[in-house]
Design a protein around this motif. Structure first.
Motif, PDB file in Angstrom:
ATOM      1  N   THR A 213      55.001  48.641  79.548  1.00 44.23           N
ATOM      2  CA  THR A 213      54.566  47.462  78.813  1.00 44.23           C
ATOM      3  C   THR A 213      53.819  47.797  77.523  1.00 44.23           C
ATOM      4  OG1 THR A 213      54.412  46.310  80.947  1.00 44.23           O
ATOM      5  CG2 THR A 213      53.319  45.272  79.092  1.00 44.23           C
ATOM      6  N   PRO A 214      54.515  48.325  76.502  1.00 39.23           N
ATOM      7  CA  PRO A 214      53.880  48.395  75.193  1.00 39.23           C
ATOM      8  C   PRO A 214      53.653  46.967  74.686  1.00 39.23           C
ATOM      9  CG  PRO A 214      56.224  48.899  75.032  1.00 39.23           C
ATOM     10  CD  PRO A 214      55.907  48.775  76.486  1.00 39.23           C
ATOM     11  N   ARG A 215      52.437  46.645  74.282  1.00 34.99           N
ATOM     12  CA  ARG A 215      52.138  45.246  73.966  1.00 34.99           C
ATOM     13  C   ARG A 215      53.105  44.706  72.918  1.00 34.99           C
ATOM     14  NH1 ARG A 215      47.216  42.938  75.222  1.00 34.99           N
ATOM     15  NH2 ARG A 215      47.527  40.707  75.089  1.00 34.99           N
ATOM     16  N   PHE A 216      53.119  45.324  71.773  1.00 35.56           N
ATOM     17  CA  PHE A 216      54.141  45.078  70.759  1.00 35.56           C
ATOM     18  C   PHE A 216      53.989  46.135  69.679  1.00 35.56           C
ATOM     19  CE2 PHE A 216      50.541  43.278  68.957  1.00 35.56           C
ATOM     20  CZ  PHE A 216      50.675  42.258  68.015  1.00 35.56           C
ATOM     21  N   ALA A 217      54.846  46.104  68.697  1.00 26.39           N
ATOM     22  CA  ALA A 217      54.920  47.194  67.727  1.00 26.39           C
ATOM     23  C   ALA A 217      53.701  47.278  66.830  1.00 26.39           C
ATOM     24  CB  ALA A 217      56.185  47.050  66.876  1.00 26.39           C
ATOM     25  N   LEU A 218      52.823  46.281  66.851  1.00 25.08           N
ATOM     26  CA  LEU A 218      51.592  46.335  66.075  1.00 25.08           C
ATOM     27  C   LEU A 218      50.427  46.907  66.877  1.00 25.08           C
ATOM     28  CD1 LEU A 218      51.686  42.925  64.149  1.00 25.08           C
ATOM     29  CD2 LEU A 218      52.432  45.184  63.367  1.00 25.08           C
ATOM     30  N   SER A 219      50.627  47.127  68.176  1.00 26.94           N
ATOM     31  CA  SER A 219      49.569  47.681  69.025  1.00 26.94           C
ATOM     32  C   SER A 219      49.857  49.092  69.501  1.00 26.94           C
ATOM     33  CB  SER A 219      49.355  46.787  70.264  1.00 26.94           C
ATOM     34  OG  SER A 219      48.770  45.571  69.898  1.00 26.94           O
ATOM     35  N   CYS A 220      51.070  49.579  69.251  1.00 25.38           N
ATOM     36  CA  CYS A 220      51.462  50.924  69.668  1.00 25.38           C
ATOM     37  C   CYS A 220      52.115  51.637  68.493  1.00 25.38           C
ATOM     38  CB  CYS A 220      52.451  50.877  70.823  1.00 25.38           C
ATOM     39  SG  CYS A 220      51.825  50.128  72.330  1.00 25.38           S
ATOM     40  N   ASP A 221      51.781  52.892  68.276  1.00 29.57           N
ATOM     41  CA  ASP A 221      52.462  53.634  67.221  1.00 29.57           C
ATOM     42  C   ASP A 221      53.766  54.219  67.759  1.00 29.57           C
ATOM     43  OD1 ASP A 221      51.775  55.973  68.638  1.00 29.57           O
ATOM     44  OD2 ASP A 221      50.076  56.424  67.324  1.00 29.57           O
ATOM     45  N   MET A 222      54.573  54.748  66.848  1.00 26.34           N
ATOM     46  CA  MET A 222      55.898  55.232  67.230  1.00 26.34           C
ATOM     47  C   MET A 222      55.806  56.398  68.206  1.00 26.34           C
ATOM     48  SD  MET A 222      59.142  54.845  67.142  1.00 26.34           S
ATOM     49  CE  MET A 222      59.565  53.751  65.774  1.00 26.34           C
ATOM     50  N   GLU A 223      54.798  57.261  68.048  1.00 28.72           N
ATOM     51  CA  GLU A 223      54.661  58.386  68.969  1.00 28.72           C
ATOM     52  C   GLU A 223      54.504  57.899  70.408  1.00 28.72           C
ATOM     53  OE1 GLU A 223      51.748  62.238  69.942  1.00 28.72           O
ATOM     54  OE2 GLU A 223      51.204  60.801  68.372  1.00 28.72           O
ATOM     55  N   LEU A 224      53.615  56.933  70.614  1.00 25.13           N
ATOM     56  CA  LEU A 224      53.411  56.416  71.966  1.00 25.13           C
ATOM     57  C   LEU A 224      54.653  55.692  72.470  1.00 25.13           C
ATOM     58  CD1 LEU A 224      51.751  55.837  74.473  1.00 25.13           C
ATOM     59  CD2 LEU A 224      50.734  53.868  73.268  1.00 25.13           C
ATOM     60  N   MET A 225      55.266  54.885  71.608  1.00 19.83           N
ATOM     61  CA  MET A 225      56.449  54.145  72.059  1.00 19.83           C
ATOM     62  C   MET A 225      57.567  55.093  72.472  1.00 19.83           C
ATOM     63  SD  MET A 225      56.669  50.602  69.843  1.00 19.83           S
ATOM     64  CE  MET A 225      56.594  51.310  68.200  1.00 19.83           C
ATOM     65  N   LYS A 226      57.740  56.192  71.748  1.00 20.57           N
ATOM     66  CA  LYS A 226      58.764  57.167  72.132  1.00 20.57           C
ATOM     67  C   LYS A 226      58.427  57.815  73.480  1.00 20.57           C
ATOM     68  CE  LYS A 226      60.725  58.373  67.631  1.00 20.57           C
ATOM     69  NZ  LYS A 226      60.936  59.432  66.614  1.00 20.57           N
ATOM     70  N   LYS A 227      57.152  58.088  73.703  1.00 20.59           N
ATOM     71  CA  LYS A 227      56.743  58.655  74.988  1.00 20.59           C
ATOM     72  C   LYS A 227      56.993  57.655  76.121  1.00 20.59           C
ATOM     73  CE  LYS A 227      53.183  61.904  73.380  1.00 20.59           C
ATOM     74  NZ  LYS A 227      53.715  63.106  74.087  1.00 20.59           N
ATOM     75  N   LEU A 228      56.754  56.381  75.861  1.00 21.29           N
ATOM     76  CA  LEU A 228      57.000  55.355  76.876  1.00 21.29           C
ATOM     77  C   LEU A 228      58.502  55.193  77.129  1.00 21.29           C
ATOM     78  CD1 LEU A 228      54.389  52.671  75.752  1.00 21.29           C
ATOM     79  CD2 LEU A 228      54.201  54.283  77.659  1.00 21.29           C
ATOM     80  N   GLY A 229      59.300  55.321  76.079  1.00 22.32           N
ATOM     81  CA  GLY A 229      60.748  55.279  76.260  1.00 22.32           C
ATOM     82  C   GLY A 229      61.233  56.432  77.127  1.00 22.32           C
ATOM     83  N   GLU A 230      60.612  57.594  76.934  1.00 21.47           N
ATOM     84  CA  GLU A 230      60.965  58.753  77.761  1.00 21.47           C
ATOM     85  C   GLU A 230      60.563  58.523  79.218  1.00 21.47           C
ATOM     86  OE1 GLU A 230      60.028  62.089  80.099  1.00 21.47           O
ATOM     87  OE2 GLU A 230      58.405  61.261  78.880  1.00 21.47           O
ATOM     88  N   LEU A 256      54.763  48.019  58.378  1.00 16.14           N
ATOM     89  CA  LEU A 256      54.276  49.195  59.084  1.00 16.14           C
ATOM     90  C   LEU A 256      55.369  50.225  59.334  1.00 16.14           C
ATOM     91  CD1 LEU A 256      51.770  50.431  60.487  1.00 16.14           C
ATOM     92  CD2 LEU A 256      52.459  49.220  62.567  1.00 16.14           C
ATOM     93  N   TYR A 257      56.581  49.746  59.611  1.00 17.75           N
ATOM     94  CA  TYR A 257      57.693  50.642  59.959  1.00 17.75           C
ATOM     95  C   TYR A 257      58.768  50.559  58.886  1.00 17.75           C
ATOM     96  CZ  TYR A 257      55.479  50.827  64.551  1.00 17.75           C
ATOM     97  OH  TYR A 257      54.583  51.007  65.577  1.00 17.75           O
ATOM     98  N   ARG A 258      58.455  51.115  57.732  1.00 18.83           N
ATOM     99  CA  ARG A 258      59.359  50.981  56.578  1.00 18.83           C
ATOM    100  C   ARG A 258      60.650  51.773  56.738  1.00 18.83           C
ATOM    101  NH1 ARG A 258      57.011  48.246  52.508  1.00 18.83           N
ATOM    102  NH2 ARG A 258      54.738  48.020  52.540  1.00 18.83           N
ATOM    103  N   ASP A 259      60.649  52.738  57.644  1.00 14.53           N
ATOM    104  CA  ASP A 259      61.860  53.528  57.852  1.00 14.53           C
ATOM    105  C   ASP A 259      62.795  52.902  58.879  1.00 14.53           C
ATOM    106  OD1 ASP A 259      60.011  53.971  59.871  1.00 14.53           O
ATOM    107  OD2 ASP A 259      60.739  56.007  60.296  1.00 14.53           O
ATOM    108  N   CYS A 260      62.406  51.733  59.404  1.00 11.95           N
ATOM    109  CA  CYS A 260      63.255  51.031  60.373  1.00 11.95           C
ATOM    110  C   CYS A 260      63.913  49.826  59.702  1.00 11.95           C
ATOM    111  CB  CYS A 260      62.430  50.568  61.570  1.00 11.95           C
ATOM    112  SG  CYS A 260      61.732  51.922  62.545  1.00 11.95           S
ATOM    113  N   LYS A 261      65.129  49.526  60.120  1.00 15.19           N
ATOM    114  CA  LYS A 261      65.885  48.448  59.483  1.00 15.19           C
ATOM    115  C   LYS A 261      65.298  47.082  59.775  1.00 15.19           C
ATOM    116  CE  LYS A 261      69.680  50.028  61.356  1.00 15.19           C
ATOM    117  NZ  LYS A 261      71.099  50.161  61.783  1.00 15.19           N
ATOM    118  N   ASN A 262      64.734  46.920  60.960  1.00 14.26           N
ATOM    119  CA  ASN A 262      64.206  45.625  61.374  1.00 14.26           C
ATOM    120  C   ASN A 262      63.339  45.836  62.622  1.00 14.26           C
ATOM    121  OD1 ASN A 262      66.167  45.760  63.584  1.00 14.26           O
ATOM    122  ND2 ASN A 262      67.683  45.129  62.048  1.00 14.26           N
TER     123      ASN A 262
END
Length: 446
Positions: A213-230, A256-262
């Motif tokens: 349960t990552p709260r949303f993309a404004l509460s978790c950085d990409m490093e943590l979200m990738k670890k949660l995906g793993e 915040l995530y300029r390298d992502c399309k959406n």
């Protein structure tokens, strides 16, 4: 319905005879005005359109006469309701703060409340109340956000177990720009989440599943979200988060995530979009995001009460369905003020009608059979449990409600109505007083 002793004998085979309604497809209800359903060890073993084979089924499954229950006039049997998005700790705030929009509401109301769940006595009081309330409203399966606190989130799982509900329980992850006193480091968020998953799985309760349960993309950085995906991949568990709820939120994610399309691409890069992912809201998804979600098999939890109460927007569910997205309904307490999926059904229909104004004659608003489907089998599909719950197919678990529309609750029944008419009246005018009995996996829990 005669036979109140059923609550004490739920482990015995039983048969219910009377009107039955469920969904096999989204566009229409399947109604047996005088049907039969048999359950053994919590699973459905027979469904008949008429009771003509009652004696044979009773003998086949060793169902005693005392475990055959006949529904009374004005009653019908339907599948349990599925709430695909609800914040258990926010229940004390239901009905508060709707003069604000999402991000300000989170800072002012939600985060200060959620910080309190380090106190297990406070957590127990709230969690006992919300599980009891949702069960009373016919929610047999709930997908719960909790807080960042492992101990109180495990307590929620224990309370759900004790009360007999089916649920997904999520320890929230937050490591980026968190409120003072309510956040985690990347390392502790990851480690606590893995520990939480193990603790839930060690409970060995098939009705309780962990959900990342990552709260949303404004509460978790990409490093943590990738670890949660793993983690989700390694333990083969479900995922829940929020997406495209509010225009300010969407703009902030874009910045915040300029390298992502959406917005959806943010989660996809973290490997968080799977066929076990439930994304709440999805009001402002672009066409390419819909294509991505459909390709990944991820679902959207439609939360119309919350979307209106927090002035987030109107979600076009017809557009999601046409794009091949799995959709369930959510109360989103306390973004939504009601813990009842009946409320979500009504708001779903209202919002769909409002969206249809100005769309032209080719646009069809959702119908009540479609809303019924979204609250039952659609919700089961959204949480990837449609092989287990959602309707009355042989082999599935017996999650069900007995509804009584005979002058109970907020409506007077002043004429003779067939089963489908009673179902309509329940969907539009009924409440928890009309829900006489609630079953989860064959056990009566209300």
């Amino acid at each position: 319905m005669s036979g109140d002793a059923h609550k004490e004998v739920h482990n015995k085979p039983f048969i219910i005879v009377g009107p039955i309604v469920h969904s096999e497809e989204i566009t229409k209800l399947k109604v047996f005005d005088g049907g039969l359903i048999a359950a053994v060890n919590g699973k459905i073993v027979a469904v008949e359109e008429t009771p003509k084979n009652l004696a044979r089924i009773q003998k086949k499954y060793s169902v005693t006469d005392g475990c055959v229950y006949h529904l009374d006039k004005g009653q019908f049997l339907m599948p349990g309701l599925i709430d695909t998005h609800i914040h258990a700790p926010q229940y004390p705030n239901a009905g508060l703060g709707y003069d604000m929009q999402l991000l300000d509401w989170l800072k002012t109301y939600t985060f200060p409340l959620e910080k309190k769940y380090s106190d297990l006595s406070f957590a127990a009081k709230v969690y006992e109340a919300i599980v009891k309330r949702t069960l009373a409203n016919g929610t047999t399966t709930a997908v719960y956000f909790a807080t960042i606190h492992v101990d109180s989130t495990i307590l929620l799982a224990k309370i759900v177990t004790h009360q007999g509900q089916r649920a997904f329980i999520g320890k929230v992850n937050m490591n980026y720009k968190t409120p003072e006193g309510y956040g985690e480091t990347t390392k502790e968020s990851y480690q606590k989440t893995e520990d939480f998953i193990k603790q839930i799985q060690n409970m060995k309760n098939n009705l309780i599943l962990p959900i990342i349960t990552p709260r949303f993309a404004l509460s978790c950085d990409m490093e943590l979200m990738k670890k949660l995906g793993e983690l989700a991949s390694r333990y083969n568990v479900h995922i829940q988060t929020h997406i495209s709820e509010n225009q300010g939120e969407v703009a902030a994610v874009r910045g915040l995530y300029r390298d992502c399309k959406n917005y959806a691409d943010v989660y996809d890069k973290a490997k968080l979009l799977t066929d076990k992912t439930v994304l709440a809201h999805g009001v402002y998804l672009h066409d390419e995001e819909l294509e991505l979600l459909a390709a990944r098999g991820s679902s959207v939890s439609h939360c119309p009460n919350s979307n209106t109460s927090l002035k987030s927007g109107l979600c076009d569910v017809r557009r999601l369905l046409n794009a091949g997205i799995k959709v369930g309904l959510g109360t989103d307490v306390s973004g939504g003020y009601s813990p009842s999926i009946l409320d979500a059904i009504r708001n779903t229909l209202d919002v769909s009608i409002h969206i249809s104004y100005g769309k032209g004659s080719n646009y069809a608003p959702l119908t009540y059979p479609e809303a019924f489907y979204l609250a039952t089998l659609g919700g089961a599909r959204a949480v990837a449990l449609d092989d287990t719950i959602g309707n009355f197919k042989v082999g599935k678990d017996f999650d069900a409600l007995i509804v009584n529309m005979k002058n109970l609750g907020p409506i007077d029944i002043l004429g003779e109505y067939d089963t489908e008419a009673l179902v309509q009246k329940f969907l539009y005018t009924g409440d928890d007083r009309n829900i006489s009995k609630v079953y989860v996996a064959g056990r009566q829990v209300k």
